[in-house]
Design a protein around this motif. Structure first.
Motif, PDB file in Angstrom:
ATOM      1  N   LYS A  64       8.264 -47.443   1.106  1.00 26.17           N
ATOM      2  CA  LYS A  64       9.065 -47.503  -0.119  1.00 26.17           C
ATOM      3  C   LYS A  64      10.557 -47.391   0.161  1.00 26.17           C
ATOM      4  O   LYS A  64      11.369 -47.684  -0.716  1.00 26.17           O
ATOM      5  CB  LYS A  64       8.627 -46.395  -1.066  1.00 26.17           C
ATOM      6  CG  LYS A  64       7.202 -46.567  -1.570  1.00 26.17           C
ATOM      7  CD  LYS A  64       6.805 -45.434  -2.504  1.00 26.17           C
ATOM      8  CE  LYS A  64       5.348 -45.584  -2.954  1.00 26.17           C
ATOM      9  NZ  LYS A  64       4.931 -44.478  -3.832  1.00 26.17           N
ATOM     10  N   TRP A 105      10.181 -53.223  -2.577  1.00 28.48           N
ATOM     11  CA  TRP A 105      10.511 -53.338  -3.997  1.00 28.48           C
ATOM     12  C   TRP A 105      10.639 -54.781  -4.460  1.00 28.48           C
ATOM     13  O   TRP A 105      10.702 -55.041  -5.673  1.00 28.48           O
ATOM     14  CB  TRP A 105      11.801 -52.572  -4.286  1.00 28.48           C
ATOM     15  CG  TRP A 105      11.645 -51.112  -3.983  1.00 28.48           C
ATOM     16  CD1 TRP A 105      12.047 -50.461  -2.859  1.00 28.48           C
ATOM     17  CD2 TRP A 105      10.997 -50.144  -4.807  1.00 28.48           C
ATOM     18  NE1 TRP A 105      11.703 -49.134  -2.918  1.00 28.48           N
ATOM     19  CE2 TRP A 105      11.046 -48.910  -4.114  1.00 28.48           C
ATOM     20  CE3 TRP A 105      10.381 -50.182  -6.053  1.00 28.48           C
ATOM     21  CZ2 TRP A 105      10.516 -47.740  -4.623  1.00 28.48           C
ATOM     22  CZ3 TRP A 105       9.847 -49.008  -6.574  1.00 28.48           C
ATOM     23  CH2 TRP A 105       9.917 -47.813  -5.862  1.00 28.48           C
ATOM     24  N   LYS A 137       6.748 -54.277  -8.664  1.00 32.36           N
ATOM     25  CA  LYS A 137       7.425 -53.050  -8.256  1.00 32.36           C
ATOM     26  C   LYS A 137       8.681 -52.791  -9.079  1.00 32.36           C
ATOM     27  O   LYS A 137       9.053 -51.642  -9.305  1.00 32.36           O
ATOM     28  CB  LYS A 137       7.782 -53.103  -6.765  1.00 32.36           C
ATOM     29  CG  LYS A 137       6.580 -53.282  -5.846  1.00 32.36           C
ATOM     30  CD  LYS A 137       5.554 -52.185  -6.070  1.00 32.36           C
ATOM     31  CE  LYS A 137       4.350 -52.355  -5.136  1.00 32.36           C
ATOM     32  NZ  LYS A 137       3.322 -51.348  -5.408  1.00 32.36           N
ATOM     33  N   CYS A 142      12.810 -48.922 -11.942  1.00 32.48           N
ATOM     34  CA  CYS A 142      11.735 -48.668 -10.972  1.00 32.48           C
ATOM     35  C   CYS A 142      11.123 -47.309 -11.248  1.00 32.48           C
ATOM     36  O   CYS A 142      11.751 -46.449 -11.873  1.00 32.48           O
ATOM     37  CB  CYS A 142      12.265 -48.734  -9.537  1.00 32.48           C
ATOM     38  SG  CYS A 142      13.363 -47.373  -9.107  1.00 32.48           S
ATOM     39  N   LYS A 143       9.898 -47.135 -10.798  1.00 34.76           N
ATOM     40  CA  LYS A 143       9.210 -45.853 -10.933  1.00 34.76           C
ATOM     41  C   LYS A 143       8.938 -45.299  -9.538  1.00 34.76           C
ATOM     42  O   LYS A 143       8.354 -45.992  -8.699  1.00 34.76           O
ATOM     43  CB  LYS A 143       7.909 -46.011 -11.714  1.00 34.76           C
ATOM     44  CG  LYS A 143       8.138 -46.335 -13.183  1.00 34.76           C
ATOM     45  CD  LYS A 143       6.829 -46.364 -13.956  1.00 34.76           C
ATOM     46  CE  LYS A 143       7.094 -46.642 -15.436  1.00 34.76           C
ATOM     47  NZ  LYS A 143       5.842 -46.671 -16.225  1.00 34.76           N
ATOM     48  N   VAL A 144       9.379 -44.079  -9.304  1.00 37.43           N
ATOM     49  CA  VAL A 144       9.243 -43.432  -7.999  1.00 37.43           C
ATOM     50  C   VAL A 144       8.295 -42.251  -8.135  1.00 37.43           C
ATOM     51  O   VAL A 144       8.437 -41.441  -9.061  1.00 37.43           O
ATOM     52  CB  VAL A 144      10.616 -42.965  -7.470  1.00 37.43           C
ATOM     53  CG1 VAL A 144      10.454 -42.190  -6.173  1.00 37.43           C
ATOM     54  CG2 VAL A 144      11.544 -44.158  -7.279  1.00 37.43           C
ATOM     55  N   GLN A 145       7.335 -42.161  -7.237  1.00 37.76           N
ATOM     56  CA  GLN A 145       6.396 -41.043  -7.241  1.00 37.76           C
ATOM     57  C   GLN A 145       6.406 -40.365  -5.884  1.00 37.76           C
ATOM     58  O   GLN A 145       6.175 -41.001  -4.852  1.00 37.76           O
ATOM     59  CB  GLN A 145       4.977 -41.509  -7.566  1.00 37.76           C
ATOM     60  CG  GLN A 145       3.971 -40.365  -7.609  1.00 37.76           C
ATOM     61  CD  GLN A 145       2.643 -40.788  -8.212  1.00 37.76           C
ATOM     62  OE1 GLN A 145       2.579 -41.707  -9.004  1.00 37.76           O
ATOM     63  NE2 GLN A 145       1.585 -40.102  -7.826  1.00 37.76           N
ATOM     64  N   VAL A 146       6.694 -39.057  -5.890  1.00 38.92           N
ATOM     65  CA  VAL A 146       6.727 -38.254  -4.667  1.00 38.92           C
ATOM     66  C   VAL A 146       6.150 -36.886  -4.988  1.00 38.92           C
ATOM     67  O   VAL A 146       6.518 -36.268  -5.992  1.00 38.92           O
ATOM     68  CB  VAL A 146       8.168 -38.103  -4.126  1.00 38.92           C
ATOM     69  CG1 VAL A 146       8.184 -37.186  -2.906  1.00 38.92           C
ATOM     70  CG2 VAL A 146       8.756 -39.457  -3.774  1.00 38.92           C
ATOM     71  N   ARG A 178       6.317 -38.186 -10.938  1.00 41.20           N
ATOM     72  CA  ARG A 178       6.678 -39.591 -11.146  1.00 41.20           C
ATOM     73  C   ARG A 178       7.812 -39.681 -12.159  1.00 41.20           C
ATOM     74  O   ARG A 178       7.740 -39.078 -13.229  1.00 41.20           O
ATOM     75  CB  ARG A 178       5.455 -40.374 -11.642  1.00 41.20           C
ATOM     76  CG  ARG A 178       5.674 -41.879 -11.775  1.00 41.20           C
ATOM     77  CD  ARG A 178       4.414 -42.515 -12.312  1.00 41.20           C
ATOM     78  NE  ARG A 178       4.577 -43.939 -12.513  1.00 41.20           N
ATOM     79  CZ  ARG A 178       3.824 -44.854 -11.944  1.00 41.20           C
ATOM     80  NH1 ARG A 178       2.879 -44.497 -11.107  1.00 41.20           N
ATOM     81  NH2 ARG A 178       4.006 -46.137 -12.201  1.00 41.20           N
ATOM     82  N   ALA A 217      16.552 -49.248  -5.482  1.00 34.20           N
ATOM     83  CA  ALA A 217      15.276 -48.527  -5.574  1.00 34.20           C
ATOM     84  C   ALA A 217      14.924 -47.878  -4.242  1.00 34.20           C
ATOM     85  O   ALA A 217      14.457 -46.731  -4.200  1.00 34.20           O
ATOM     86  CB  ALA A 217      14.166 -49.482  -6.021  1.00 34.20           C
ATOM     87  N   TYR A 258      14.487 -43.791  -3.588  1.00 31.36           N
ATOM     88  CA  TYR A 258      13.301 -43.194  -2.983  1.00 31.36           C
ATOM     89  C   TYR A 258      13.688 -42.335  -1.783  1.00 31.36           C
ATOM     90  O   TYR A 258      13.187 -41.216  -1.604  1.00 31.36           O
ATOM     91  CB  TYR A 258      12.306 -44.278  -2.562  1.00 31.36           C
ATOM     92  CG  TYR A 258      11.112 -43.719  -1.820  1.00 31.36           C
ATOM     93  CD1 TYR A 258      10.055 -43.140  -2.517  1.00 31.36           C
ATOM     94  CD2 TYR A 258      11.060 -43.740  -0.423  1.00 31.36           C
ATOM     95  CE1 TYR A 258       8.967 -42.606  -1.852  1.00 31.36           C
ATOM     96  CE2 TYR A 258       9.977 -43.207   0.246  1.00 31.36           C
ATOM     97  CZ  TYR A 258       8.937 -42.640  -0.464  1.00 31.36           C
ATOM     98  OH  TYR A 258       7.874 -42.101   0.207  1.00 31.36           O
ATOM     99  N   TRP A 295      13.738 -33.554  -5.698  1.00 32.45           N
ATOM    100  CA  TRP A 295      13.764 -34.163  -7.015  1.00 32.45           C
ATOM    101  C   TRP A 295      15.019 -33.805  -7.809  1.00 32.45           C
ATOM    102  O   TRP A 295      15.670 -34.670  -8.393  1.00 32.45           O
ATOM    103  CB  TRP A 295      12.521 -33.768  -7.815  1.00 32.45           C
ATOM    104  CG  TRP A 295      11.377 -34.702  -7.619  1.00 32.45           C
ATOM    105  CD1 TRP A 295      10.207 -34.453  -6.960  1.00 32.45           C
ATOM    106  CD2 TRP A 295      11.295 -36.052  -8.081  1.00 32.45           C
ATOM    107  NE1 TRP A 295       9.409 -35.554  -6.983  1.00 32.45           N
ATOM    108  CE2 TRP A 295      10.034 -36.558  -7.667  1.00 32.45           C
ATOM    109  CE3 TRP A 295      12.138 -36.877  -8.789  1.00 32.45           C
ATOM    110  CZ2 TRP A 295       9.626 -37.847  -7.949  1.00 32.45           C
ATOM    111  CZ3 TRP A 295      11.738 -38.165  -9.081  1.00 32.45           C
ATOM    112  CH2 TRP A 295      10.489 -38.644  -8.659  1.00 32.45           C
TER     113      TRP A 295
END
Length: 482
Positions: free
Chosen positions: A47, A53, A58, A71-75, A79, A96, A100, A108
């Motif tokens: 990512k 992306w 994406k 964009c959507k970021v998940q860590v 999310r 994006a 990330y 975050w």
């Protein structure tokens, strides 16, 4: 090149043999460069790589930003959506990837402050702010979430002494809208643990009136309300909204303890043999739908919602099983609620006969068209259930939920016959402890067995003459003085 030097490009028998051997070895005959490029294309892109992306799906064109990309970021299970503020896909992909990388490297909170500086935490969050944020994140059934929200609003209304009128129960009314708006405008900082504790004590005190039976029921209701409302402040949810809401410290339910668990052990009071006789001779003749509901709740131990949405295709007549399975209009209480329930061969024969009378029906119980899963439970066959409730109450099956009492009776019978674990499997509980706490009743009559030594058969128990003929006169005289 000398004449004696052979032309290495010219095919020879030796070269042909080597080529055949190479092909038979199944080795890729492409060049090293081609193989390298091919393998690199198949590698999964990270990512933090711009190319990730650029893949379909994406980047999202968001109308809220003039169709610019987001964009959507998940860590680490969290999310978030980030506006990229550009319509150029290559530029958006680079942004994006950068976002990330910052989330991974900085965490975050720092990444949000850097890339979403306009989204400040709401100071002095209101009740409505919490409900809105939790509703967007809670991973529970709509009906469960609605119940939890209603429980919290009920406590807030009581703490703030917001008058509750009958109109608040209407699904759509001006009174309800006003009532909800008043509650949602309450700052969370006013709902302190001390205030919640005072509500808990007052809730029980106002419903007791010196009656311990009512007090037990009130304590159970208070615990249920507290548990439902407190779920809105679960840690798994709060960690996702901490960047959006500034919550009070301490939280409303910090340190508030539940009442000691009240015994909810089921005690059978129904004359089951008499009820079964009347069901087969009376109910089956005058109300076939209510009879079917009776069978499903008692012999299969189904919950009302399970019986309401049970389809004929979920009954296996050959194996004598009722399958509880998810479909478009039914969601089970939990994953463990799904499964197969064995039923008696006689019950299977009755259901087979009932099926023959309505071969085109989709659902076992007649009723309205099923509706999508909503915030409030609606039953297709509600009229049938109401008639069965009245019939059961007329025959002494009391309690708040007579239909659920049939399920408890079934669980108790299984427990008596095959043990606690078998009852838990039959009722499809997530934990055998639940079965032990709620549904296992002792049906067998077990006594000390020494009564015969105290009162022989010839003693006149009705007259109260308990003295044995052979008792010493002195003992009888002393007993008469007491």
């Amino acid at each position: 090149m000398s004449a004696s030097t052979p032309d290495e490009t010219r095919p020879t028998a030796s070269n042909e043999a080597k080529k055949r051997k190479h092909l038979s070895s199944r080795v890729n005959e492409n060049s090293v460069r081609e193989v390298s490029e091919d393998n690199s294309a198949k590698k999964t892109l990270g990512k933090a790589d711009t190319r990730y992306w650029l893949q379909p799906g994406k980047l999202i064109s968001d109308p809220r930003w003039g169709s610019a990309f987001t964009c959507k970021v998940q860590v680490h299970g969290r999310r978030e959506s980030f506006p990229l503020r550009t319509k150029n896909k290559s530029t958006a992909a680079a942004k994006a990837a950068k976002i990330y990388g910052d989330v991974v490297a900085l965490g975050w909170e720092a990444a949000l402050a850097k890339h979403k500086p306009d989204e400040k935490p709401i100071r002095g969050a209101l009740t409505g702010d919490l409900i809105r944020e939790v509703s967007s994140l809670a991973d529970v059934r709509p009906a469960t979430l609605a119940g939890n929200v209603a429980a919290f609003r009920r406590i807030v209304a009581a703490v703030m002494k917001i008058d509750a009128t009958k109109g608040r129960y209407a699904r759509v009314s001006e009174e309800r809208a006003t009532w909800l708006a008043s509650i949602d405008a309450v700052p969370l900082e006013k709902i302190t643990p001390a205030a919640v504790e005072a509500w808990k004590l007052a809730f029980v005190a106002t419903r007791t009136a010196g009656d311990e039976t009512k007090a037990r029921a009130a304590r159970i209701t208070a615990n249920t309300t507290l548990r439902s409302a407190k779920s809105l402040f679960a840690k798994r949810i709060l960690r996702f909204i901490s960047s959006r809401l500034t919550l009070p410290s301490p939280l409303p339910f910090d340190g508030v303890e539940f009442y000691a668990r009240q015994s909810m052990r089921y005690v059978s009071t129904m004359n089951l043999e008499k009820i079964l006789a009347e069901a087969s001779s009376e109910l089956a003749c005058v109300d076939r739908e209510a009879f079917k509901a009776f069978i499903l709740c008692l012999f299969a131990g189904l919950r009302r919602s399970e019986a309401d949405k049970l389809r004929w295709e979920s009954i296996d007549f050959e194996r004598g099983l009722v399958r509880i399975e998810t479909h478009a209009y039914f969601s089970a209480k939990s994953e463990t609620s799904l499964g197969e329930v064995p039923i008696d061969s006689e019950v299977t024969a009755i259901l087979r006969g009932l099926r023959a009378k309505e071969p085109q029906a989709e659902y076992v119980l007649a009723g309205g068209a099923p509706k999508p899963l909503l915030k409030r439970q609606e039953y297709r066959a509600n009229d049938t259930f109401q008639r069965l409730l009245g019939w059961l109450r007329d025959r002494g099956v009391q309690g708040h939920k007579p239909l659920h009492t049939l399920r408890k009776e079934a669980g108790s019978l299984i427990c008596q016959k095959a043990g606690l674990f078998a009852a838990s499997r039959f009722l499809r509980h997530a934990d055998v402890g639940i079965t032990a706490q709620h549904y296992a009743a002792q049906k067998d009559r077990v006594t000390v067995g020494l009564g015969a030594l105290l009162a022989p058969p010839k003693v006149n128990v009705i007259a109260g003459d308990f003295c044995l003929p052979s008792a010493p006169a002195a003992f009888i005289k002393e007993a008469s003085k007491r």
